[in-house]
Design a protein around this motif. Structure first.
Motif: not given
Length: 286
Positions: A10, A78, A200, A202-204, A207-208, A211-212, A218
């Protein structure tokens, strides 16, 4: 998914998206917003935040967590990702109220200008061993009255078969699956590429984490990005999706629209074909 691509982060994508946004901001004219308009927008935004705080009785620990998260979003670059995924679709809906022609949708954070100009019948730049099923995408660019627009440009970009964009993930050649296709004398184009994958965001990064924490998914459905332009006409920025694709009804970016979903035709050789015609709105001469 290859070992090299799993190293995409990310932070990498965010930094590249921020750099691309700064470069675009330097090319675009600044918004001509009056002091009165700026005052109104800022006050309305703050009032909306105050309303959430009062209605939800936001606690000090929650407030501090939000401050920490906002700082992290900025630190890893981000903001383009966050705003383009979760806010831009509403800006686009407002703009669409006064526009005619092909339906638009969000640009997203992964556009890069300055790609190679390609002829009307062409193959997008790709690696010799590019994964994915072949897709032949064809159509015509016309004025609202049906006049073919020769020399119109389709600025195309897309994810690869693993869901990654060149310029935003390591070990993908610059300009991969990107190009500016110029229509022929009849406004037509035939573009050979590969069918992109859903991906997806980026979730790391922060922003990720958001979402989590909210229990959201995602995912974005597979799509082609396009900016379609011709002299004397309003540019259309849009995305084309694929009938039957995953996540069409729950796109994390809320950008899908029914008239932007392509019907895919399976060919005897296993490849796919799809077509779409674009209609551009003339711009009034000053």
């Amino acid at each position: 998914m290859s070992a090299t691509q799993t190293s995409a982060s990310a932070a990498d994508a965010g930094a590249n998206a921020s750099e691309a946004f700064r470069a675009a901001a330097a090319r675009r004219a600044a918004a001509a917003t009056s002091q009165e308009r700026t005052d109104r927008l800022l006050r309305r935004t703050l009032e909306a935040i105050y309303d959430v705080i009062r209605t939800e009785e936001v606690s000090y620990p929650e407030f501090q967590a939000v401050k920490r998260w906002l700082m992290q979003v900025g630190e890893v670059g981000e903001w383009p990702l966050l705003l383009d995924v979760f806010v831009e679709h509403e800006i686009e809906k407002v703009a669409a109220k006064t526009q005619r022609g092909t339906t638009g949708t969000i640009e997203g954070p992964y556009y890069l200008p300055g790609q190679y100009r390609l002829p009307a019948a062409t193959t997008l730049p790709m690696r010799p061993d590019e994964k994915g099923a072949r897709l032949v995408f064809s159509g015509q660019v016309r004025d609202l009255d049906g006049t073919a627009l020769a020399g119109a440009e389709l600025d195309v970009w897309q994810a690869d078969a693993d869901g990654y964009y060149s310029g935003f993930a390591p070990n993908i050649p610059p300009g991969n699956l990107r190009g500016v296709v110029v229509t022929d004398a009849d406004g037509r184009f035939v573009v050979t590429t590969i069918k992109p994958a859903p991906y997806r965001i980026p979730t790391d990064g922060p922003t990720g984490a958001m979402i989590a924490a909210a229990g959201w998914h995602p995912w974005r459905p597979a799509h082609l990005h396009l900016m379609v332009r011709a002299e004397g006409h309003r540019q259309v920025t849009t995305q084309l999706y694929f009938d039957g694709g995953d996540w069409l009804d729950s796109d994390v970016a809320s950008a899908t629209k029914d008239d932007l979903v392509l019907a895919l035709r399976r060919q005897d050789d296993g490849s796919y074909a799809a077509s779409y015609d674009f209609e551009l709105e003339p711009v009034a001469k000053p």
